[in-house]
Design an enzyme around this catalytic site. Structure first.
Site, PDB file in Angstrom:
ATOM      1  N   CYS A 180       0.930  -1.229  -0.076  1.00  0.00           N
ATOM      2  CA  CYS A 180       0.058   0.025   0.058  1.00  0.00           C
ATOM      3  C   CYS A 180       0.818   1.200  -0.100  1.00  0.00           C
ATOM      4  CB  CYS A 180      -1.011   0.157   1.321  1.00  0.00           C
ATOM      5  SG  CYS A 180      -1.805   1.611   1.408  1.00  0.00           S
TER       6      CYS A 180
ATOM      7  N   CYS B  37       0.471   3.387   3.253  1.00  0.00           N
ATOM      8  CA  CYS B  37       1.097   2.961   4.305  1.00  0.00           C
ATOM      9  C   CYS B  37       2.537   3.129   4.159  1.00  0.00           C
ATOM     10  CB  CYS B  37       0.858   1.295   4.347  1.00  0.00           C
ATOM     11  SG  CYS B  37      -0.755   0.932   4.968  1.00  0.00           S
TER      12      CYS B  37
ATOM     13  N   ASP C 209      -0.960  16.397  -2.043  1.00  0.00           N
ATOM     14  CA  ASP C 209      -1.360  15.543  -3.032  1.00  0.00           C
ATOM     15  C   ASP C 209      -0.435  15.609  -4.224  1.00  0.00           C
ATOM     16  OD1 ASP C 209      -2.793  14.428  -5.649  1.00  0.00           O
ATOM     17  OD2 ASP C 209      -4.378  14.163  -3.865  1.00  0.00           O
TER      18      ASP C 209
ATOM     19  N   HIS D 278      -3.779   0.985   8.429  1.00  0.00           N
ATOM     20  CA  HIS D 278      -4.331   0.616   7.268  1.00  0.00           C
ATOM     21  C   HIS D 278      -5.917   0.100   7.435  1.00  0.00           C
ATOM     22  CE1 HIS D 278      -4.482  -0.454   3.170  1.00  0.00           C
ATOM     23  NE2 HIS D 278      -5.117  -1.617   3.289  1.00  0.00           N
TER      24      HIS D 278
ATOM     25  N   ASN E 105     -13.097   9.507  -1.374  1.00  0.00           N
ATOM     26  CA  ASN E 105     -13.753   8.766  -2.366  1.00  0.00           C
ATOM     27  C   ASN E 105     -13.825   7.308  -2.015  1.00  0.00           C
ATOM     28  OD1 ASN E 105     -13.934  10.916  -4.362  1.00  0.00           O
ATOM     29  ND2 ASN E 105     -11.751  10.522  -4.680  1.00  0.00           N
TER      30      ASN E 105
ATOM     31  N   THR F 256      -8.816   5.556  -6.000  1.00  0.00           N
ATOM     32  CA  THR F 256      -7.543   4.897  -6.697  1.00  0.00           C
ATOM     33  C   THR F 256      -6.498   4.188  -5.657  1.00  0.00           C
ATOM     34  OG1 THR F 256      -6.434   7.119  -6.879  1.00  0.00           O
ATOM     35  CG2 THR F 256      -7.627   6.367  -8.613  1.00  0.00           C
TER      36      THR F 256
ATOM     37  N   HIS G 182      -6.577   2.894   0.638  1.00  0.00           N
ATOM     38  CA  HIS G 182      -6.438   3.296   2.098  1.00  0.00           C
ATOM     39  C   HIS G 182      -7.158   4.515   2.311  1.00  0.00           C
ATOM     40  CE1 HIS G 182      -3.024   3.380   5.250  1.00  0.00           C
ATOM     41  NE2 HIS G 182      -4.009   4.394   5.582  1.00  0.00           N
TER      42      HIS G 182
ATOM     43  N   HIS H 166      -8.580   7.537   2.865  1.00  0.00           N
ATOM     44  CA  HIS H 166      -7.968   8.940   2.871  1.00  0.00           C
ATOM     45  C   HIS H 166      -9.193  10.139   2.560  1.00  0.00           C
ATOM     46  CE1 HIS H 166      -7.782   7.510  -1.279  1.00  0.00           C
ATOM     47  NE2 HIS H 166      -7.669   8.854  -1.526  1.00  0.00           N
TER      48      HIS H 166
ATOM     49  N   HIS I   4      -9.322  14.121   1.475  1.00  0.00           N
ATOM     50  CA  HIS I   4      -8.897  15.084   0.826  1.00  0.00           C
ATOM     51  C   HIS I   4      -9.358  16.707   1.159  1.00  0.00           C
ATOM     52  CE1 HIS I   4      -7.824  12.815  -3.073  1.00  0.00           C
ATOM     53  NE2 HIS I   4      -8.694  12.162  -2.480  1.00  0.00           N
TER      54      HIS I   4
END
Length: 113
Positions: free
Chosen positions: A4, A7, A30, A46, A86, A94, A97, A99, A101
């Site tokens: 990952c 990770c 990003d 994770h 997302n 995509t 893991h 996350h 934004h």
């Protein structure tokens, strides 16, 4: 998780431009920003997606939400910002893991996507 990318970032195996870090989360810029300010906040542990969150993750998710407003303030997002997570293929997740934004320093449009 060994393969990952997030990770690996959290474990400092891949260098990145860190904005904030503590023992639970890491926040970094990003690689393909969609706004003048675009950072990602990830748990160091994770968790693949929101669909994989368990009751045991409630405290961590609350902590992340609390830290997001502090990070946004530190980034000077005084006129507002958008937080996006997302979840799954149709939402264009995509990296598998969890996350969040944080996007700011531009006028957002609605509806998104």
């Amino acid at each position: 998780m060994a393969d990952c990318i997030f990770c690996m970032i959290a474990n400092h195996e891949i260098p990145t431009d860190v904005v904030y870090e503590d023992d639970k989360i890491i926040c970094f810029h990003d690689a393909e920003p969609q706004a003048p300010v675009h950072v990602l906040v990830i748990p160091k542990r994770h968790i693949e997606s929101l669909d994989d969150v368990t009751e045991d993750d409630q405290e961590l998710l609350g902590y992340i939400m609390f830290k997001i407003h502090e990070i946004a303030a530190d980034l000077g997002l005084e006129n507002g910002y958008r937080v996006v997570s997302n979840n799954g293929e149709d939402a264009f997740q995509t990296v598998k893991h969890l996350h969040f934004h944080i996007l700011g320093k531009r006028k957002m449009t609605w509806p998104p996507g």
